[in-house]
Design a protein around this motif. Structure first.
Motif, PDB file in Angstrom:
ATOM      1  N   SER A   1       0.844  -1.000  -0.176  1.00 45.92           N
ATOM      2  CA  SER A   1      -0.048  -0.048   0.205  1.00 45.92           C
ATOM      3  C   SER A   1       1.090   1.337   0.230  1.00 45.92           C
ATOM      4  O   SER A   1       1.441   0.937   0.967  1.00 45.92           O
ATOM      5  CB  SER A   1      -0.252  -0.071   1.455  1.00 45.92           C
ATOM      6  N   PRO A   2       0.626   1.930  -0.479  1.00 48.18           N
ATOM      7  CA  PRO A   2       1.279   3.478  -1.023  1.00 48.18           C
ATOM      8  C   PRO A   2       1.155   4.238   0.310  1.00 48.18           C
ATOM      9  O   PRO A   2       1.915   4.746   0.602  1.00 48.18           O
ATOM     10  CB  PRO A   2       0.992   4.291  -2.202  1.00 48.18           C
ATOM     11  N   GLU A   3       0.052   4.267   0.523  1.00 48.43           N
ATOM     12  CA  GLU A   3      -0.599   4.675   2.402  1.00 48.43           C
ATOM     13  C   GLU A   3       0.227   4.385   2.838  1.00 48.43           C
ATOM     14  O   GLU A   3       0.414   5.658   4.133  1.00 48.43           O
ATOM     15  CB  GLU A   3      -2.482   4.133   2.538  1.00 48.43           C
ATOM     16  N   LEU A   4       0.738   4.177   3.484  1.00 43.45           N
ATOM     17  CA  LEU A   4       1.844   3.625   4.658  1.00 43.45           C
ATOM     18  C   LEU A   4       2.910   4.267   3.915  1.00 43.45           C
ATOM     19  O   LEU A   4       4.200   5.484   4.356  1.00 43.45           O
ATOM     20  CB  LEU A   4       1.969   2.439   5.271  1.00 43.45           C
ATOM     21  N   GLY A   5       3.352   4.074   2.139  1.00 43.16           N
ATOM     22  CA  GLY A   5       4.905   4.445   2.165  1.00 43.16           C
ATOM     23  C   GLY A   5       6.265   3.684   2.346  1.00 43.16           C
ATOM     24  O   GLY A   5       6.856   4.406   2.103  1.00 43.16           O
TER      25      GLY A   5
ATOM     26  N   ARG B   1       0.097   2.242  15.647  1.00 42.28           N
ATOM     27  CA  ARG B   1      -0.664   3.164  14.294  1.00 42.28           C
ATOM     28  C   ARG B   1      -0.043   3.573  12.661  1.00 42.28           C
ATOM     29  O   ARG B   1      -0.336   3.291  11.726  1.00 42.28           O
ATOM     30  CB  ARG B   1      -1.552   3.802  14.698  1.00 42.28           C
ATOM     31  N   PRO B   2       0.990   4.033  13.488  1.00 39.38           N
ATOM     32  CA  PRO B   2       2.037   4.458  12.073  1.00 39.38           C
ATOM     33  C   PRO B   2       2.565   3.209  10.943  1.00 39.38           C
ATOM     34  O   PRO B   2       2.729   3.311  10.481  1.00 39.38           O
ATOM     35  CB  PRO B   2       2.745   5.183  12.986  1.00 39.38           C
ATOM     36  N   TRP B   3       2.681   2.040  11.831  1.00 43.71           N
ATOM     37  CA  TRP B   3       2.921   0.413  10.629  1.00 43.71           C
ATOM     38  C   TRP B   3       2.256  -0.079  10.719  1.00 43.71           C
ATOM     39  O   TRP B   3       1.713  -0.709   9.505  1.00 43.71           O
ATOM     40  CB  TRP B   3       4.024  -0.205  11.835  1.00 43.71           C
ATOM     41  N   LEU B   4       0.659  -0.091  10.920  1.00 41.87           N
ATOM     42  CA  LEU B   4      -0.719  -0.994  10.953  1.00 41.87           C
ATOM     43  C   LEU B   4      -1.887  -0.625  10.743  1.00 41.87           C
ATOM     44  O   LEU B   4      -2.656  -1.133  10.635  1.00 41.87           O
ATOM     45  CB  LEU B   4      -0.379  -2.020  11.888  1.00 41.87           C
ATOM     46  N   GLY B   5      -1.537   0.641  10.868  1.00 41.28           N
ATOM     47  CA  GLY B   5      -2.766   1.431  10.548  1.00 41.28           C
ATOM     48  C   GLY B   5      -3.975   1.742  11.607  1.00 41.28           C
ATOM     49  O   GLY B   5      -4.436   2.791  11.351  1.00 41.28           O
ATOM     50  N   GLY B   6      -3.833   1.107  12.762  1.00 44.87           N
ATOM     51  CA  GLY B   6      -4.884   0.892  13.146  1.00 44.87           C
ATOM     52  C   GLY B   6      -6.442   0.464  13.012  1.00 44.87           C
ATOM     53  O   GLY B   6      -6.701   0.353  12.437  1.00 44.87           O
ATOM     54  N   ALA B   7      -6.960   1.380  13.869  1.00 43.84           N
ATOM     55  CA  ALA B   7      -8.767   0.979  13.732  1.00 43.84           C
ATOM     56  C   ALA B   7      -9.074   1.422  11.922  1.00 43.84           C
ATOM     57  O   ALA B   7      -9.832   1.002  11.475  1.00 43.84           O
ATOM     58  CB  ALA B   7      -9.536   1.682  14.665  1.00 43.84           C
ATOM     59  N   GLN B   8      -8.180   2.336  11.639  1.00 48.72           N
ATOM     60  CA  GLN B   8      -8.580   3.022  10.195  1.00 48.72           C
ATOM     61  C   GLN B   8      -8.067   1.855   8.881  1.00 48.72           C
ATOM     62  O   GLN B   8      -8.581   1.764   7.969  1.00 48.72           O
ATOM     63  CB  GLN B   8      -7.630   4.300  10.179  1.00 48.72           C
ATOM     64  N   GLY B   9      -7.081   0.765   9.535  1.00 48.43           N
ATOM     65  CA  GLY B   9      -6.531   0.222   8.610  1.00 48.43           C
ATOM     66  C   GLY B   9      -5.846   0.728   7.701  1.00 48.43           C
ATOM     67  O   GLY B   9      -5.068   1.868   7.991  1.00 48.43           O
ATOM     68  N   ILE B  10      -5.789  -0.088   6.615  1.00 52.68           N
ATOM     69  CA  ILE B  10      -4.663  -0.028   5.520  1.00 52.68           C
ATOM     70  C   ILE B  10      -5.281   0.433   4.201  1.00 52.68           C
ATOM     71  O   ILE B  10      -5.984  -1.222   4.048  1.00 52.68           O
ATOM     72  CB  ILE B  10      -3.470  -0.423   5.668  1.00 52.68           C
TER      73      ILE B  10
ATOM     74  N   SER C   1      -9.089  -3.256   0.848  1.00 52.72           N
ATOM     75  CA  SER C   1      -8.135  -2.705   2.646  1.00 52.72           C
ATOM     76  C   SER C   1      -8.278  -3.507   3.242  1.00 52.72           C
ATOM     77  O   SER C   1      -9.021  -4.071   3.336  1.00 52.72           O
ATOM     78  CB  SER C   1      -9.401  -0.667   2.667  1.00 52.72           C
ATOM     79  N   VAL C   2      -7.332  -3.399   3.980  1.00 54.83           N
ATOM     80  CA  VAL C   2      -8.337  -4.309   4.875  1.00 54.83           C
ATOM     81  C   VAL C   2      -8.099  -4.142   7.058  1.00 54.83           C
ATOM     82  O   VAL C   2      -7.306  -2.437   6.786  1.00 54.83           O
ATOM     83  CB  VAL C   2      -6.367  -4.883   5.518  1.00 54.83           C
ATOM     84  N   TYR C   3      -9.111  -3.497   7.461  1.00 55.36           N
ATOM     85  CA  TYR C   3      -9.411  -3.633   9.209  1.00 55.36           C
ATOM     86  C   TYR C   3      -9.236  -4.332   9.959  1.00 55.36           C
ATOM     87  O   TYR C   3      -9.412  -5.349   9.236  1.00 55.36           O
ATOM     88  CB  TYR C   3     -10.735  -2.985   8.966  1.00 55.36           C
ATOM     89  N   PRO C   4      -8.741  -3.761  10.648  1.00 54.32           N
ATOM     90  CA  PRO C   4      -9.280  -5.373  11.997  1.00 54.32           C
ATOM     91  C   PRO C   4     -10.549  -5.551  12.193  1.00 54.32           C
ATOM     92  O   PRO C   4     -10.299  -6.841  12.778  1.00 54.32           O
ATOM     93  CB  PRO C   4      -8.935  -4.247  13.924  1.00 54.32           C
TER      94      PRO C   4
END
Lengths: 569, 237
Positions: A307-311, A368-377, A468-471
């Motif tokens: 994902s480019p979202e985390l970059g 969250r910076p690495w795994l996206g937290g509740a917002q997912g990736i 996308s993935v969410y917890p």
């Protein structure tokens, strides 16, 4: 046993069970939710059908018991009593609803559903009489069905199942059929409104019943002729069958359209997951309730790497896939090591905890910076092969199909391998397995690792499918669902996984009204399975043997007295 | 040098000192029996010898090879094979599948086929029932299957844990007869039994185990005459 033989009225007990089931179905709202759909237009709605078939089924069981115990007369009596008792309970419910306002407590106890129970009659007495008569008729039909000789019985059952099935699935089957030029006209004849046309239903019933009867009478002959073919001929036939199957699998998404392809992809993912869990639970006998953890690891690995979202990285799906599987395998081993010495319930609890740990980790704010937290990736790219993008469900289907074929092939080979035998021994008796020279640690870890790898693979595909993935996609219910799939299909059986996934995942997707009652249906299905067919829908040979050995080996054995003596020293 | 040498073994269950310095030797071709009351440590001794339990100190050697620290699946490969207490056959598998499982350590097909013939010659009953689900066999047949399964693993020495347990008296004689035939065919046997009378009849030597220690050992015939043994284990006065 004694309690039942003392029962004065045959079938009363089952009749009350049946009535309780029908009352429950009515009060939870399934009946009303389903009465929007029709099985046969204007004749039988799905809600009515649900009540009818449930009553019929249980009355059939009652008649069956009666027949075994005391012959034809008792079977008929049992069926009638069972049907009447069930209807009587429903009638009581209707009377109760007139006397008190049930809706204050039971919000689904609507006047409409009670009106339906009394066949929309204004005069309550007439309606209740009709209801009781319907119960009696259902009981009589069930008993009659039970008393038929096997061939017509099978024919009638097949006809009923076909009509009920096609009627219920009208809104999925009809659009597909009507889009195929040559059969479109036929589809219009068979279907009408939201169900089957009365004529279509009769025609379908007759055709299916005739087909089933033919197969019951001639099936053995056909099989005999196939067995009598030369080896070359038999191989030709097998190749032909495989080619046909391959062709069907290849054109399925185009033939079925978008919606059904989407359903197929979901079923396919569960097949993939089920095949993996089947290795752990079915082959090696290790009850793993945290299986979703590896699914999550596969998904998150792909998400983080692509994902480019985390970059961090921007790998393609194919570059990320091996990492996903690898991390799944590693996680499988890491989970396996601490639980090596655990058995049964303890293992189940420990693995359940592991599943939750992974979910809570990906949910955590500090990661969250690495795994996206509740917002997912999000923004997970689609998989692509030389310009062909696996974008929509009709394309993803092929990806999942390839995964299923690969995983199916690997499990099939593993089952018959040395490792498969080691797993079987571990499943049967860990201590003795060790005493036979089986490396317990290696066998268990390999089972966990293989299963986890398959789970991670399906997780990876899931990530690219959804984008996308969410917890919350990885909660414990997924583990339970997969377990249900393999239990209903038949523990340890690979075709069983496929059958189970279609039955427990596919059907509810098609019957959207089910969605709300999914857990209820799962529970009912599991209880019914355990009572009536504990070995599963498509069982593995060993299990079938275990649960039905008394039937297969009913013949007198020469030293039966000796065996009995040995059992009671 | 004895074939199996167990020297000064100490085994613990947690803090419980179950075996307190036990030494047992078995010569090639012998039947050696260990008799003792419930809880004396007989099964613990066999489990330690086959690697299922790890001793805190002491050594186990087979033909001079040190096996003390080996995991159980490797001890089997070295030739110490156990017939577990209570038979423990795979009840859901067929007789043939059980025997196959016994040959897990050996991938030489011809050897396995020979072993199978040997087992079927010893136990013709198993051949008749080779397709039957093992759980439906009678107790005596299950004991035969447990022995046959162990023989499939090419044992140099067979450790038998209470083979007569739970069997009807009429079958017990048959089981001991089989053990003697096995031994005559060349298998060395270490036999643990509560049925001391029968065990001492077929064994050459015996050890008397009490509270985790060897009380004494002697030729089986002399043990059967021994005053203490007769009182404590043979039920005579």
């Amino acid at each position: 046993m004694n309690a039942e033989s003392r029962e004065r009225l045959p079938g009363l007990r089952l009749g009350l069970v049946s009535g309780a089931c029908l009352v429950l179905l009515t009060l939870v709202g399934i009946v009303e939710a389903f009465s929007q759909r029709e099985i046969v237009s204007g004749v039988l709605s799905m809600g009515e059908g649900l009540l009818f078939f449930t009553g019929l089924f249980i009355a059939y069981l009652a008649a069956d018991r009666g027949l075994r115990r005391a012959g034809t007369g008792r079977a008929l009596a049992a069926g009638l009593v069972c049907g009447l008792a069930a209807a009587a309970l429903l009638a009581l419910l209707v009377l109760l609803s007139k006397a008190v306002n049930l809706r204050q407590v039971l919000i689904n106890a609507s006047p409409a559903v009670f009106q339906m129970l009394v066949f929309q009659r204004e005069e309550l007495e007439v309606g209740l009489a009709l209801l009781l008569a319907a119960g009696l008729l259902t009981g009589a039909a069930a008993a009659g069905l039970r008393l038929l000789p096997p061939v017509p019985r099978r024919a009638v059952t097949a006809g009923l199942v076909c009509v009920a099935g096609l009627g219920m699935l009208q809104d999925t089957v009809y659009p597909v059929l009507s889009s195929w030029g040559p059969v479109a006209g036929l589809a219009d004849l068979v279907f009408e409104g939201l169900g089957l046309s009365p004529g279509g239903a009769v025609a379908l019933f007759v055709l299916t019943a005739a087909g089933a009867a033919f197969w019951a009478l001639q099936g053995a002959a056909v099989r005999g002729r196939i067995a009598g073919l030369s080896p070359g001929g038999r191989r030709g036939l097998r190749i032909g069958a495989f080619a046909l199957l391959a062709l069907v699998l290849a054109i399925l998404p185009q033939a079925l359209g978008l919606f059904l392809s989407e359903v197929l992809t979901i079923v396919g993912l569960y097949v993939l997951l089920g095949l993996g869990l089947n290795i752990v639970v079915g082959f090696a006998g290790l009850l793993d309730l945290g299986y979703v953890a590896f699914f999550a690891i596969g998904s998150y690995t792909v998400a983080i790497l692509t994902s480019p979202e985390l970059g961090f990285f921007s790998l393609s799906f194919w570059q990320a896939l091996p990492f996903a599987v690898l991390f799944g395998v590693i996680a499988g081993v890491l989970l396996g090591i601490p639980v090596l010495k655990m058995r049964g319930d303890y293992l189940a609890i420990a693995t359940l905890g592991f599943g939750e740990i992974i979910r809570i980790l990906v949910l955590s704010d500090s990661l969250r910076p690495w795994l996206g937290g509740a917002q997912g990736i999000g923004k997970i790219p689609k998989a692509e092969i030389v310009g062909f993008e696996f974008g929509g469900p009709q394309e993803i289907y092929y990806l999942i199909l390839a995964g299923c074929l690969l995983v199916g092939f690997i499990s099939w080979r593993l089952r018959d391998s040395r490792l498969g035998r080691a797993w079987m021994a571990v499943r049967e008796d860990e201590d003795v397995a060790q005493a036979m020279g089986i490396n317990l640690v290696a066998a268990k870890l390999l089972a966990f690792a293989t299963g986890a790898g398959f789970s991670a693979l399906s997780g990876a595909i899931f990530a690219t499918k959804i984008g996308s993935v969410y917890p919350h996609s990885f909660n414990v219910m997924i583990s339970i669902n997969i377990l249900c799939v393999i239990i209903v299909g038949g523990i340890g059986s690979m075709p069983g996984v496929i059958v189970g996934a279609f039955a427990l995942v596919g059907l509810p997707e098609l019957l959207r009204e089910f969605a709300e009652y999914r857990l209820l249906v799962y529970g009912a299905a599991l209880v019914a399975m355990m009572l009536l067919r504990p070995e599963g829908l498509w069982p593995e040979a060993t299990r079938r043997r275990e649960l039905h050995e008394h039937e297969e080996q009913a013949g007198p054995t020469p030293d039966a007295p000796a065996a009995a003596a040995a059992g009671r020293p | 040098m004895a074939m199996l040498e167990i020297q000064d073994i100490h085994t613990y269950y947690g803090n419980i000192h179950a075996l307190k310095g036990i030494s047992v030797e078995v010569e090639r071709g012998e039947i050696v029996t260990i008799i003792g009351a419930n809880g004396a440590g007989k099964s613990t001794l066999l489990k330690t010898a086959s690697g299922l339990l790890r001793p805190r100190s002491g050594s186990i050697r087979l033909e001079g090879r040190e096996l003390t620290r080996l995991p159980p699946h490797e001890v089997v490969r070295e030739g110490i094979v156990q017939v577990p207490e209570g038979r423990r056959i795979f009840g859901r598998l067929t007789v043939l599948e059980n025997l196959d499982m016994g040959a897990f350590t050996c991938s030489d097909r011809r050897r396995n086929a020979e072993n199978l013939e040997r087992v079927f010659a010893l136990f013709p009953r198993l051949k008749e029932r080779s397709r039957q689900v093992a759980g439906t066999l009678s107790g005596g047949e299950q004991q035969m299957l447990a022995m046959g399964r162990a023989l499939m693993a090419n044992p140099k020495i067979l450790l038998m844990d209470e083979p007569s347990m739970g069997l009807a008296p009429v079958l017990v004689d048959g089981i001991f007869e089989t053990i003697r035939r096995l031994n005559e065919a060349g298998t060395t046997i270490l036999l643990v039994e509560q049925n001391a009378r029968m065990a001492l009849q077929i064994a050459r030597r015996g050890y008397v185990l009490q509270s985790g220690a060897i009380l004494f050992s002697d030729a089986a015939a002399r043990l059967a005459e021994n005053e203490i043994v007769r009182k404590a284990y043979l039920g005579e006065h």
